[in-house]
Enzyme design. Structure first.
Site, PDB file in Angstrom:
ATOM      1  N   LYS A   1      41.444  30.349  43.804  1.00 28.97           N
ATOM      2  CA  LYS A   1      41.814  31.768  43.900  1.00 28.97           C
ATOM      3  C   LYS A   1      40.566  32.601  43.641  1.00 28.97           C
ATOM      4  CE  LYS A   1      44.943  35.296  42.070  1.00 28.97           C
ATOM      5  NZ  LYS A   1      46.007  35.604  41.086  1.00 28.97           N
TER       6      LYS A   1
ATOM      7  N   ARG B   1      48.722  44.891  44.363  1.00 21.03           N
ATOM      8  CA  ARG B   1      48.739  45.578  43.079  1.00 21.03           C
ATOM      9  C   ARG B   1      49.603  46.826  43.136  1.00 21.03           C
ATOM     10  NH1 ARG B   1      42.342  44.221  41.968  1.00 21.03           N
ATOM     11  NH2 ARG B   1      42.711  41.981  41.633  1.00 21.03           N
TER      12      ARG B   1
ATOM     13  N   ARG C   1      38.731  41.269  37.924  1.00 19.51           N
ATOM     14  CA  ARG C   1      39.067  39.968  37.329  1.00 19.51           C
ATOM     15  C   ARG C   1      37.977  38.937  37.629  1.00 19.51           C
ATOM     16  NH1 ARG C   1      45.202  40.901  39.398  1.00 19.51           N
ATOM     17  NH2 ARG C   1      45.914  42.040  37.562  1.00 19.51           N
TER      18      ARG C   1
ATOM     19  N   GLU D   1      37.516  23.032  40.745  1.00 20.79           N
ATOM     20  CA  GLU D   1      38.782  23.590  40.245  1.00 20.79           C
ATOM     21  C   GLU D   1      39.984  22.765  40.713  1.00 20.79           C
ATOM     22  OE1 GLU D   1      39.384  25.869  38.147  1.00 20.79           O
ATOM     23  OE2 GLU D   1      37.808  27.383  38.128  1.00 20.79           O
TER      24      GLU D   1
ATOM     25  N   LYS E   1      43.487  31.058  48.062  1.00 28.37           N
ATOM     26  CA  LYS E   1      43.897  32.461  48.118  1.00 28.37           C
ATOM     27  C   LYS E   1      42.662  33.337  47.930  1.00 28.37           C
ATOM     28  CE  LYS E   1      46.998  35.799  45.871  1.00 28.37           C
ATOM     29  NZ  LYS E   1      47.958  36.039  44.775  1.00 28.37           N
TER      30      LYS E   1
ATOM     31  N   SER F   1      48.098  40.296  50.673  1.00 30.21           N
ATOM     32  CA  SER F   1      48.550  41.628  51.071  1.00 30.21           C
ATOM     33  C   SER F   1      47.540  42.371  51.931  1.00 30.21           C
ATOM     34  CB  SER F   1      48.862  42.445  49.813  1.00 30.21           C
ATOM     35  OG  SER F   1      47.707  42.532  48.972  1.00 30.21           O
TER      36      SER F   1
ATOM     37  N   TYR G   1      53.773  37.276  54.193  1.00 28.73           N
ATOM     38  CA  TYR G   1      54.777  38.344  54.178  1.00 28.73           C
ATOM     39  C   TYR G   1      55.507  38.462  55.511  1.00 28.73           C
ATOM     40  CZ  TYR G   1      52.452  39.428  49.842  1.00 28.73           C
ATOM     41  OH  TYR G   1      51.926  39.322  48.568  1.00 28.73           O
TER      42      TYR G   1
END
Length: 340
Positions: A212, A222, A233, A249, A264, A290, A329
């Site tokens: 990610k 968000r 972040r 990871e 992602k 998104s 989506y």
């Protein structure tokens, strides 16, 4: 799918000078193109994310994500049933609370909005599809970060692990088939696996948000979850310039008990999707986030691209790159169009 070599024995044509090899023969009609297709996305490969907001009496449109809504409990159940009827393979549920605090306590409340929503969805569709829950505190915290903050203002990794474990157990008890930790904290999969097993939820799978990235494409999400985040972040999500870090990871998450892994965002990280698909023996998922959704919708609304063809192409490219689970989506809307 890998290709070790390109054939070198082809000739350009016969004595007539016309092409002998004509790949266009298999592109001439829709039926021929379908027959020769190397990649076919099925509805069962798709996962539909769904947002449910505490306290709503009517579904609320998300302005930055045209066609996507914050659901009420009733409209959530309806959306879940529609997804199942379309053949969608999974549903990912995100809860949006009315109140927040520094520890994100609503995320682990058995009667918090996410757990209520999970019970509603499971009651509506049962085992007809896979119900996935997101383990993250960001929707529930006043600071908008994924976990518990330390004295330095950064996320305290180990304190957050204990919170993630608590969230995982209540989500499993609410009926989630898969829990998906998205906080990008070191050791999160192991802590969640151990907590689930201790609580008698050994059959609940873990989808690791293993690769990610600290991406610019999360903005509309968000808005959707009413995040309180200021800043970024970057201290815990991956740096977009790195590749080997993803392999590390993923290897760590698998060693800790992850059953599936995720990349992602998706469309701008197809090289990472392909790398992981060639490197691991578990399903690889890709989250079409998104910002990717909203860019296509915005361009289509202005007549700059053909919306339906662009969406279908984007989904096909993710699958072609090696993802077997596509979180999008558009999942419910386009599930039936994929088989045409």
């Amino acid at each position: 799918m890998t290709y070790s070599r390109i054939p070198t024995t082809y000739t350009n044509g016969g004595d007539s000078g016309h092409p002998l090899h004509r790949p266009r023969r298999l592109r001439r009609t829709p039926a021929l193109r379908r027959l020769a297709a190397e990649t076919t996305v099925r509805p069962s490969n798709l996962v539909q994310p769904l947002f449910v907001r505490e306290g709503l009496t009517e579904p609320r449109p998300i302005v930055s994500m045209p066609g996507v809504y914050q659901h009420t409990r009733d409209s959530l159940r309806k959306a879940a049933a529609e997804a199942v009827a379309a053949g969608v393979g999974g549903l990912m549920v995100f809860g949006i609370p009315e109140t927040k605090d520094a520890l994100g306590t609503g995320a682990s409340d058995p009667d918090g909005i996410a757990q209520i929503a999970l019970r509603d969805v499971v009651a509506e569709v049962g085992d007809e599809t896979v119900v996935i829950s997101d383990i993250n505190l960001d929707e529930y915290t006043t600071h908008g970060h994924v976990g518990v903050l330390g004295p330095d203002g950064d996320v305290d990794n180990d304190a957050s692990l204990a919170r993630f474990a608590e969230v995982a157990v209540v989500q499993a008890e609410a009926g989630a088939h898969i829990v998906a930790p998205s906080g990008m904290q070191d050791g999160q999969v192991r802590h969640i696996r151990e907590a689930l097993d201790r609580a008698g939820h050994g059959s609940v799978a873990i989808l690791g948000y293993s690769a990610k990235y600290a991406s610019s494409f999360y903005g509309p999400f968000r808005d959707a979850v009413e995040s309180s985040l200021t800043g970024d972040r970057k201290s815990y999500q991956q740096y977009p310039a790195n590749t080997r870090e993803s392999l590390r990871e993923v290897a760590l998450d698998l060693s800790e008990g992850a059953d599936l892994v995720m990349v992602k965002p998706a469309s701008h990280y197809l090289d990472i999707v392909r790398l992981l698909a060639d490197s691991v023996d578990v399903p690889v998922s890709a989250y079409q986030v998104s910002g990717e959704y909203s860019m296509i919708e915005a361009a289509a609304a202005r007549g700059w691209i053909d919306r339906d063809n662009a969406v279908l192409e984007s989904l096909t490219c993710l699958y072609r790159a090696g993802a077997t689970v596509l979180i999008s989506y558009w999942a419910t809307e386009f599930a039936t169009k994929l088989s045409r």
